[in-house]
Design an enzyme around this catalytic site. Structure first.
Site, PDB file in Angstrom:
ATOM      1  CD  GLU A 233      14.668 -14.492  -9.378  1.00 52.12           C
ATOM      2  OE1 GLU A 233      14.141 -15.054  -8.410  1.00 52.12           O
ATOM      3  OE2 GLU A 233      14.355 -13.329  -9.739  1.00 52.12           O
TER       4      GLU A 233
ATOM      5  CB  CYS B 157      -0.944   0.090   1.195  1.00 50.42           C
ATOM      6  SG  CYS B 157      -1.984  -1.339   1.409  1.00 50.42           S
TER       7      CYS B 157
ATOM      8  CG  HIS C  59      14.177 -39.278  -8.007  1.00 51.22           C
ATOM      9  ND1 HIS C  59      14.368 -40.633  -7.894  1.00 51.22           N
ATOM     10  CD2 HIS C  59      15.413 -38.740  -8.167  1.00 51.22           C
ATOM     11  CE1 HIS C  59      15.664 -40.906  -7.954  1.00 51.22           C
ATOM     12  NE2 HIS C  59      16.321 -39.767  -8.130  1.00 51.22           N
TER      13      HIS C  59
ATOM     14  CD  GLU D 287       8.007 -12.229  -9.255  1.00 45.79           C
ATOM     15  OE1 GLU D 287       8.020 -11.561  -8.228  1.00 45.79           O
ATOM     16  OE2 GLU D 287       8.979 -12.261 -10.042  1.00 45.79           O
TER      17      GLU D 287
ATOM     18  CG  ASN E  58       0.650   1.663   3.955  1.00 46.92           C
ATOM     19  OD1 ASN E  58      -0.425   1.755   3.377  1.00 46.92           O
ATOM     20  ND2 ASN E  58       1.792   2.099   3.457  1.00 46.92           N
ATOM     21  N   GLY E  59      -0.302  -1.622   6.734  1.00 49.04           N
ATOM     22  CA  GLY E  59      -0.016  -2.575   7.805  1.00 49.04           C
ATOM     23  C   GLY E  59      -1.248  -3.390   8.119  1.00 49.04           C
TER      24      GLY E  59
ATOM     25  CE  LYS F 169      10.822  -3.731  -6.355  1.00 45.65           C
ATOM     26  NZ  LYS F 169      11.342  -4.879  -7.113  1.00 45.65           N
TER      27      LYS F 169
ATOM     28  CD1 TRP G 132      -0.905  -6.114  -3.413  1.00 47.90           C
ATOM     29  CD2 TRP G 132      -1.124  -6.858  -1.316  1.00 47.90           C
ATOM     30  NE1 TRP G 132      -0.690  -7.470  -3.423  1.00 47.90           N
ATOM     31  CE2 TRP G 132      -0.823  -7.957  -2.159  1.00 47.90           C
ATOM     32  CE3 TRP G 132      -1.305  -7.095   0.047  1.00 47.90           C
ATOM     33  CZ2 TRP G 132      -0.693  -9.255  -1.687  1.00 47.90           C
ATOM     34  CZ3 TRP G 132      -1.184  -8.396   0.523  1.00 47.90           C
ATOM     35  CH2 TRP G 132      -0.875  -9.452  -0.345  1.00 47.90           C
TER      36      TRP G 132
ATOM     37  NE  ARG H  53       4.651   1.421  -0.235  1.00 49.87           N
ATOM     38  CZ  ARG H  53       5.624   1.093   0.600  1.00 49.87           C
ATOM     39  NH1 ARG H  53       6.871   1.204   0.222  1.00 49.87           N
ATOM     40  NH2 ARG H  53       5.363   0.667   1.805  1.00 49.87           N
TER      41      ARG H  53
ATOM     42  CE  LYS I 285      11.526 -11.775 -11.366  1.00 53.12           C
ATOM     43  NZ  LYS I 285      12.220 -11.987 -10.153  1.00 53.12           N
TER      44      LYS I 285
END
Ligand code: G6P
Length: 603
Positions: free
Chosen positions: A468, A2, A491, A475, A105-106, A598, A79, A27, A472
């Site tokens: 990674e 946020c 396996h 995402e 925020n939080g 982010k 968010w 954010r 990517k």
């Protein structure tokens, strides 16, 4: 998570708030809103969607003169944590009487109990958020003490809140003021008291160059210069927050990597108080992409410095019971310096006597207040949600750290060190040469278009690079992708390969295989043959000059020769370009992927 912007001053507040919100949209971007305060009270406009949707809403209301004349206000881009992203849940929130408007925020962890108590007293809630309780609590406090001023009311309610918060509050009875306070969630305030925001870009774009990182639990009222705080000058360049001719921030940041690599390798650990001979155990704790960089750091520190090293996901580490003592070094790796789980893991480490070394991209961030030692990875402002340049910087800084620890422990010969450093010095040009091949890389990436799943296989540092690469792709393109240790595919994971590929090469399952010059190269070739035999379409990332690989698959991306330990830096570049290309071709917003943010400042 946020974004908060608050402004009070001589100018119209709305343009400042909106341009600030745009800088913070990375954010969170599922709903947005603004409240403006003038002598007639508070006016609020909010909507589901992005800041551009809020702008449309405001344009429709452009006849409301108060929107342009007000010089004091707060704004938020969200968010969602509690309640779906809809207009009612968008911030700012007010109580029943509209005296206060708040952005938060939080997470208010005890909000259910607070809400219940408030509802029992007749308060009517309009959203499903945890944040709305703050506005009602203020109203309740004002009812109990009608003579209390705004600051006193805020101070009355803070002890009731459990969890984390950054709050900006308007009170109809305090024209021209915005009250700001935070606890385990960041707020940066302009030293002249004109603005506050949850992150620097919103302040930089308004021309602020002196700030205070607001310490926990210190209430400030915008509208007057701040006194008694440590003031920091900002030297971040505003162009860092611009697209600079690139279609998106992600591509811009990918192209910044030659320069970022150059800066990252300048890091020198010899001036730090690391007490290397005292270290008996190392943990690397991080989340997301930083965790993947941490895995590479783990392997290199263990190999060169001969120390037991464990890389742990911070959200697991903090709730486990990891063994730590005063001989333990905990490396907290976080681009933003704000990730809640990494911060808590670092706090836990310190409480157990371990030394915490933070590697971060944001000086002044919360991790820098928690750690014993702070190293700046110097990747400069990263805006795209999918981390790229910060990953490359982290890997290089960790490589330097591993070399330093090994030398300090007398375990690396000068010749070995010189050799690796010489190869490292080539990285910026080698990254550039890969960027110059972008078109070729994207042509190869076409093989993954419209695939239901893309599998990644590799060994050693190649496998970590695959983790990674798969992250990517997930995402930003929302295509399912999974990375496996190549030795493990037989396996289980090899069952995922659809035999259709044996007959139909177009529909075959794409497998991206890192097969660079490595000690395990021959084994990797066998693994490639195994998946091909089941019908996979292999896209190989190989070292320049490898002719054998071209006999196995026509889809090869070559990376320049480097030592095995530096290969993850170079192999990351095509991985990033592949993911971005597929996302763009699928029509996705690569900078603001759905459901993500982010900085994850909540658990
Ligand atoms: C979020 C971001 C990721 C990032 C992770 C850790 O999930 O979307 O890109 O890797 O947080 O962030 P940090 O700032 O701690 O490196």
């Amino acid at each position: 998570m946020c974004g908060i912007v608050a402004y009070t001053g001589a100018n119209s507040a709305l343009p400042v708030l909106i341009s600030g919100l745009k800088r913070l949209e990375y954010r969170g971007y599922d709903s947005a809103g603004v409240s403006l305060l003038d002598d007639d009270g508070i006016v609020t406009v909010k909507t589901a969607g992005k800041v551009s949707d809020l702008e449309k809403e405001l344009a429709d209301l452009s006849e409301d003169i108060r929107l342009t004349s007000a010089t004091c206000g707060i704004a938020h881009t969200r968010w969602a944590t509690h309640g779906t992203p809809c207009t009612a849940n968008a911030h700012p929130h007010s109580g029943c009487k509209g005296r206060f408007a708040i952005v938060h925020n939080g997470i208010i962890e005890n909000y259910l109990a607070l809400r219940q108590a408030l509802e029992d007293q007749g308060h009517h809630f309009r959203s499903d958020t945890d944040s709305e309780v703050v506005a009602h609590l203020l109203e309740q406090a004002a009812g109990l003490d009608p003579n209390a001023d705004s600051a006193a009311l805020v101070k009355t309610i803070l002890p009731k809140l459990q969890g984390s918060y950054a709050l900006a509050i308007l009170d109809r009875d305090s024209a021209g003021r915005v009250f700001c306070v935070c606890h385990d969630s960041p707020l940066v305030v302009a030293a002249d008291g004109s603005m506050a925001a949850s992150d620097l870009p919103a302040l930089i774009c308004a021309g602020v160059n002196e700030v205070v990182y607001l310490p926990d639990d210190q209430l400030v009222g915008l509208g007057r210069p701040l006194t008694g705080f440590t003031i920091k000058r900002i030297d971040t360049d505003l162009t860092e927050a611009e697209h600079s001719g690139f279609p998106d921030f992600m591509l811009k940041e990918i192209y910044e990597q030659p320069a970022v690599a150059k800066y990252a390798m300048r890091n020198d650990f010899s001036n730090l108080d690391l007490n290397t001979r005292d270290i008996r155990r190392v943990y690397v704790v991080a989340c997301g992409t930083s965790y993947h960089a941490g895995l590479i750091g783990r392997d290199l520190i263990e190999k060169w410095a001969q120390l037991p090293v464990d890389a742990r996901v911070a959200s697991e580490f903090r709730y486990g019971n990891p063994y730590m003592d005063e001989h333990t070094l905990v490396i907290a790796l976080t681009q933003s310096g704000e990730t809640a789980d990494t911060l808590e893991a670092a706090k836990l480490a310190r409480s157990r006597g371990a030394k915490v070394l933070a590697l971060t991209n944001v000086l002044g961030s919360r991790i820098t207040q928690v750690a014993d030692i702070v190293v700046n990875i110097q990747a400069s402002l990263e805006i795209a949600v999918a981390a790229t340049k910060s990953y490359v910087a982290q890997v290089i800084v960790l490589t330097k750290l591993a070399l330093y620890l090994a030398c300090a422990r007398g375990l690396l010969t000068p010749a070995h060190l010189t050799n690796i450093e010489a190869q490292m010095a080539l990285l910026p040009d080698q990254i550039q040469s890969l960027l110059d091949q972008r078109q070729t890389i994207e042509q190869v990436a076409c093989q993954c278009l419209n695939a239901h799943t893309v599998l990644y296989i590799g060994r050693g540092v190649g496998a970590t690079t695959c983790l990674e690469g798969a992250l990517k792709l997930k995402e930003i393109s929302y295509v399912h992708a999974e990375a496996f240790y190549a030795g493990e595919i037989k396996h289980g994971p090899i069952a995922l390969i659809d035999p259709i590929g044996v007959t139909d090469k177009v529909k075959a399952t794409p497998v991206i295989a890192v097969a660079c010059a490595q000690a395990t190269y021959d084994k990797m070739i066998s693994n490639i043959e195994e998946v091909q035999a089941r019908g996979a379409k292999v896209i190989a990332i190989a070292s320049e000059g490898d002719e054998h690989i071209a006999e196995l698959t026509p889809h090869v991306i070559y990376i320049p020769h480097t030592s095995e330990c530096l290969m993850p830096v170079l192999a990351a570049i095509p991985m990033q370009l592949i993911a971005r290309y597929i996302a763009v071709e699928h029509g996705q917003n690569v900078d603001q992927p759905r459901n993500l943010a982010k900085s994850v400042t909540v658990e």
